[in-house]
Design an enzyme around this catalytic site. Structure first.
Site, short mmCIF file in Angstrom:
data_model
loop_
_atom_site.label_atom_id
_atom_site.label_comp_id
_atom_site.label_asym_id
_atom_site.label_seq_id
_atom_site.Cartn_x
_atom_site.Cartn_y
_atom_site.Cartn_z
N LYS A 133 56.42 49.69 16.60
CA LYS A 133 56.78 49.95 17.99
C LYS A 133 55.98 51.14 18.53
O LYS A 133 55.51 51.12 19.67
CB LYS A 133 58.28 50.22 18.10
N ASP A 146 64.61 50.61 23.75
CA ASP A 146 65.53 49.79 22.98
C ASP A 146 65.28 48.37 23.42
O ASP A 146 65.26 48.06 24.61
CB ASP A 146 66.98 50.18 23.17
N HIS A 154 61.09 55.94 15.20
CA HIS A 154 60.61 56.06 13.82
C HIS A 154 60.02 54.74 13.34
O HIS A 154 59.69 54.59 12.17
CB HIS A 154 61.76 56.50 12.89
N ASN A 155 59.90 53.78 14.27
CA ASN A 155 59.37 52.45 13.97
C ASN A 155 57.87 52.46 14.22
O ASN A 155 57.42 52.56 15.35
CB ASN A 155 60.07 51.42 14.86
#
Length: 197
Positions: free
Chosen positions: A14, A70, A10-11
């Site tokens: 990114k 991540d 949801h970034n």
């Protein structure tokens, strides 16, 4: 890899970086944000655990292969903090504030009289999860140092204070195409490309 891959993030910053890195694969890219998927709680204590949580949740919810990243910043003089908790250091009641988080890193380095260069690395773990529960894991890293004051308004997260080894610009100053060639994320993507080429 099929026609469509879901990027489990949801970034927005990114997502844009990953979409660019996925272009050579010739796939259609959608995202967890675009599909209104809830953000799973990242309860892992390692990069791979959190990437698995995100990718498997998205693959199970949609039936699509799902790619999760991540990543985080490890600062040598801070015992490799913030590490897996990099995004948590930016948490506020009103959302994430990375300027606050970068200032926290600088203040801790100053309080410890950390010597120069203040070595750091960005780490990235990609997990590509399939709807049947199988996954592939790829890890990358970029070595560098923490600089102060912050420089540049490109990139996202801690980019304005991270200067990669061999360069005189921070990630925050760097053109996205250049960053996408040398970054920790690009390193992990090269490893993934070698498997699926």
């Amino acid at each position: 890899m099929g026609d469509t891959i879901l990027v489990a993030t949801h970034n927005q910053g990114k997502l844009e970086e990953i979409v660019h890195l996925l272009q050579p694969f010739g796939v259609t890219v959608t995202s967890a944000m675009a599909m209104n998927l809830p953000e799973p709680e990242e309860t892992g204590t390692t990069f791979v655990e959190n990437a698995r949580i995100k990718s498997h949740a998205a693959a199970q919810a949609t039936g699509l292969p799902a790619l999760a990243d991540d990543s985080g910043l490890e600062v040598a003089a801070l015992n490799n903090q913030p590490g897996v908790y990099t995004a948590d250091w930016a948490k506020t009641s009103k959302g994430r504030d990375f300027e606050m988080a970068m200032t926290k890193v600088q203040n801790l380095l100053m309080s410890r009289s950390a010597p120069y260069p203040r070595k750091a690395r960005f780490r990235c773990t990609l997990v590509l999860a399939w709807p049947d529960g199988y996954d592939d894991v790829f890890s990358g890293r970029m070595m560098g140092q923490i600089i102060w004051p912050m420089r540049g308004d490109r990139g996202h997260g801690f980019d304005p204070v991270f200067q990669p080894d061999g360069y005189d610009q921070t990630f925050g100053e760097m053109d996205q195409r250049k960053k996408n060639i040398i970054s920790h994320r690009a390193d992990a993507f090269r490893k993934m490309a070698a498997v699926f080429d």
